[in-house]
Design an enzyme around this catalytic site. Structure first.
Site, PDB file in Angstrom:
ATOM      1  N   HIS A 151       0.848  -1.199   0.000  1.00  0.00           N
ATOM      2  CA  HIS A 151       0.000   0.000   0.000  1.00  0.00           C
ATOM      3  C   HIS A 151       0.879   1.243   0.000  1.00  0.00           C
ATOM      4  O   HIS A 151       2.088   1.152   0.240  1.00  0.00           O
ATOM      5  CB  HIS A 151      -0.900   0.022   1.245  1.00  0.00           C
ATOM      6  CG  HIS A 151      -0.130   0.158   2.538  1.00  0.00           C
ATOM      7  ND1 HIS A 151       0.524  -0.897   3.126  1.00  0.00           N
ATOM      8  CD2 HIS A 151       0.104   1.233   3.340  1.00  0.00           C
ATOM      9  CE1 HIS A 151       1.125  -0.484   4.233  1.00  0.00           C
ATOM     10  NE2 HIS A 151       0.895   0.820   4.385  1.00  0.00           N
ATOM     11  N   ASP A 177       0.766   5.157   1.968  1.00  0.00           N
ATOM     12  CA  ASP A 177       0.026   5.840   3.035  1.00  0.00           C
ATOM     13  C   ASP A 177      -0.679   7.057   2.434  1.00  0.00           C
ATOM     14  O   ASP A 177      -0.207   7.637   1.455  1.00  0.00           O
ATOM     15  CB  ASP A 177       0.990   6.278   4.147  1.00  0.00           C
ATOM     16  CG  ASP A 177       1.622   5.071   4.846  1.00  0.00           C
ATOM     17  OD1 ASP A 177       1.095   3.955   4.710  1.00  0.00           O
ATOM     18  OD2 ASP A 177       2.651   5.263   5.528  1.00  0.00           O
ATOM     19  N   HIS A 210       4.817   0.147   0.054  1.00  0.00           N
ATOM     20  CA  HIS A 210       5.536  -0.650   1.052  1.00  0.00           C
ATOM     21  C   HIS A 210       4.607  -1.714   1.624  1.00  0.00           C
ATOM     22  O   HIS A 210       3.399  -1.667   1.400  1.00  0.00           O
ATOM     23  CB  HIS A 210       6.122   0.244   2.150  1.00  0.00           C
ATOM     24  CG  HIS A 210       5.108   1.129   2.830  1.00  0.00           C
ATOM     25  ND1 HIS A 210       4.614   2.284   2.255  1.00  0.00           N
ATOM     26  CD2 HIS A 210       4.485   1.017   4.011  1.00  0.00           C
ATOM     27  CE1 HIS A 210       3.741   2.842   3.072  1.00  0.00           C
ATOM     28  NE2 HIS A 210       3.629   2.094   4.146  1.00  0.00           N
ATOM     29  N   ARG A 262       7.163  -9.131  16.024  1.00  0.00           N
ATOM     30  CA  ARG A 262       7.570  -7.798  15.551  1.00  0.00           C
ATOM     31  C   ARG A 262       6.505  -6.772  15.900  1.00  0.00           C
ATOM     32  O   ARG A 262       5.301  -7.035  15.793  1.00  0.00           O
ATOM     33  CB  ARG A 262       7.797  -7.838  14.048  1.00  0.00           C
ATOM     34  CG  ARG A 262       8.191  -6.507  13.462  1.00  0.00           C
ATOM     35  CD  ARG A 262       8.614  -6.657  12.002  1.00  0.00           C
ATOM     36  NE  ARG A 262       8.920  -5.355  11.441  1.00  0.00           N
ATOM     37  CZ  ARG A 262       8.035  -4.601  10.808  1.00  0.00           C
ATOM     38  NH1 ARG A 262       6.789  -5.013  10.634  1.00  0.00           N
ATOM     39  NH2 ARG A 262       8.382  -3.416  10.346  1.00  0.00           N
TER      40      ARG A 262
HETATM   41  O1  LIG Z   1       4.888  -2.335  10.179  1.00  0.00           O
HETATM   42  C1  LIG Z   1       5.419  -1.827   9.194  1.00  0.00           C
HETATM   43  O2  LIG Z   1       6.608  -1.945   8.958  1.00  0.00           O
HETATM   44  C2  LIG Z   1       4.598  -1.053   8.205  1.00  0.00           C
HETATM   45  C3  LIG Z   1       3.374  -0.448   8.775  1.00  0.00           C
HETATM   46  C4  LIG Z   1       2.649   0.396   7.775  1.00  0.00           C
HETATM   47  O3  LIG Z   1       3.037   0.494   6.643  1.00  0.00           O
HETATM   48  C5  LIG Z   1       1.449   1.138   8.162  1.00  0.00           C
HETATM   49  O4  LIG Z   1       0.997   1.020   9.331  1.00  0.00           O
HETATM   50  O5  LIG Z   1       0.934   1.881   7.295  1.00  0.00           O
HETATM   51 FE   LIG Z   2       2.084   2.148   5.616  1.00  0.00          FE
END
Ligand SMILES: O=C(O)CCC(=O)C(=O)O
Ligand SMILES: [Fe+2]
Length: 364
Positions: free
Chosen positions: A236, A238, A292, A302
């Site tokens: 996605h 942001d 990403h 994690r």
């Molecule tokens: O946890 C991650 O590394 C990415 C999280 C992410 O892209 C988001 O919360 O928009």
């Molecule tokens: Fe994100």
């Protein structure tokens, strides 16, 4: 029936894209509902190679560097993602938000479900919002916070006042520090484009500056018996202006058209910043939001903490006047964050295209 199944059942009206997997009951296999084994056909990504490259490093920007503005501009134009050092956020506070987040996600599933977010809501426990765009479920759980976390925290720790006070104190302090950092980063990034933030109208508003909006999202990626078959968070971009991310271990992958997926491991004492779609609009396409995703792993729980920073909800964002001239016509029409989120909810990976201006007209 055990209380967790009961809670899932009694909430059957909630669409299933809000409910994370009950990770407490997972055994050695990834259930079919969570097995990502067919092409997504999204974002025009070449899916022939899923190999994640570990040797390409994203830029590191030291805010104490006298050349920070120039380097930041270059990082935003070429990568759209960078590590930021000497960011001013107390390192203890970053440790604290991580441990509060761990404390939250370690609660029994039954307890977390008491703070499940409502349909269409943003705050509370649940799967990431983007889950509804994917055919399979993601190997993660999240907790969204807009403004004060008190209401949901009280549901998580109903009989332990000290526990929810501690959680709220850390969250509020972290939000304050993130806001400060984002204001500073925005101002430096705009300077790199030749924009003086003292100019009125830089966000499109006039008069009294209004408060920016933000969302703090805690993400948890439990250990997974078969990481190659599961996805922590699907690909996605942001929607924010910028997002600041803290992660406690590798898992963030960035997509590059040239080389494919690249891992962005954490860098000690640094935070990760990425450009969101609204900054792409504001900068008239000079800074591009990056695709990403998050992978999962077999041995390490994690955690990541994402702070999404954007304009006040009713402020129209459009390409900055100073970046538009006859050689650089406006590429995007103006939208508020709210309008853009609605466009994204319908069009997901094509949302930016929907606000693009073609021959002087936009298609949405
Ligand atoms: O946890 C991650 O590394 C990415 C999280 C992410 O892209 C988001 O919360 O928009
Ligand atoms: Fe994100």
């Amino acid at each position: 029936m055990n209380p967790v199944s009961e809670a899932y059942r009694s909430n059957h009206l909630q669409p299933n894209y809000i409910f994370p997997l009950d990770f407490e009951s997972v055994e050695d296999v990834v259930p079919d509902s969570h097995t990502w084994n067919s092409p997504l056909n999204m974002f025009d990504i070449d899916e022939s190679s899923e190999h994640v490259i570990k040797s390409v490093a994203v830029p590191v920007i030291d805010l104490d560097d006298p050349n920070a503005v120039k380097l930041l501009g270059q990082a935003c134009e070429t990568w759209g993602v960078f590590h930021v050092m000497n960011h001013g956020v107390p390192l203890n506070l970053i440790k604290d938000i991580e441990s509060e987040s761990r404390r939250l996600f370690s609660l029994p599933t039954e307890q977390k479900l008491k703070a499940i977010r409502s349909t269409g809501g943003v705050s509370g426990y649940g799967l990431a919002h983007i889950s509804k765009f994917f055919p399979k479920k993601m190997w993660s759980e999240g907790f969204g916070i807009v403004g004060s976390p008190v209401e949901h925290a009280r549901k998580l720790w109903p009989d332990q006042e000290d526990d929810y006070f501690r959680f709220c104190d850390v969250v509020e302090e972290y939000q304050k520090e993130m806001k400060k950092l984002c204001e500073r980063l925005m101002s430096l990034m705009l300077s790199s484009l030749g924009i003086n933030t003292e100019d009125p109208n830089w966000t499109g508003s006039t008069g009294e500056p209004k408060d920016a909006q933000s969302l703090l999202q805690l993400n948890s990626y439990p250990v997974c018996p078969d990481p190659n078959m599961a996805m922590g968070m699907g690909p996605h971009t942001d929607s924010s202006f910028i997002t600041v991310l803290h992660q406690n271990g590798p898992g963030l992958h960035l997509h590059s058209n040239q080389v494919g997926w690249v891992e962005v491991p954490p860098l000690q004492n640094a935070l990760i910043v990425n450009i969101g779609d609204l900054f792409t609009i504001l900068s008239n396409g000079r800074f591009v939001s990056r695709i990403h995703r998050a992978g999962v792993n077999r041995t390490r729980h994690r955690l990541s903490v994402a702070y999404f920073y954007g304009p006040p909800m009713d402020v129209k964002v459009s390409p900055l006047m100073k970046l538009v001239d006859p050689d650089h016509p406006p590429l995007y029409r103006s939208v508020t964050w709210n309008e853009y989120l609605a466009i994204k909810a319908k069009n997901f990976d094509k949302a930016l295209e929907m606000v693009q201006i073609e021959d002087g007209k936009s298609i949405a």
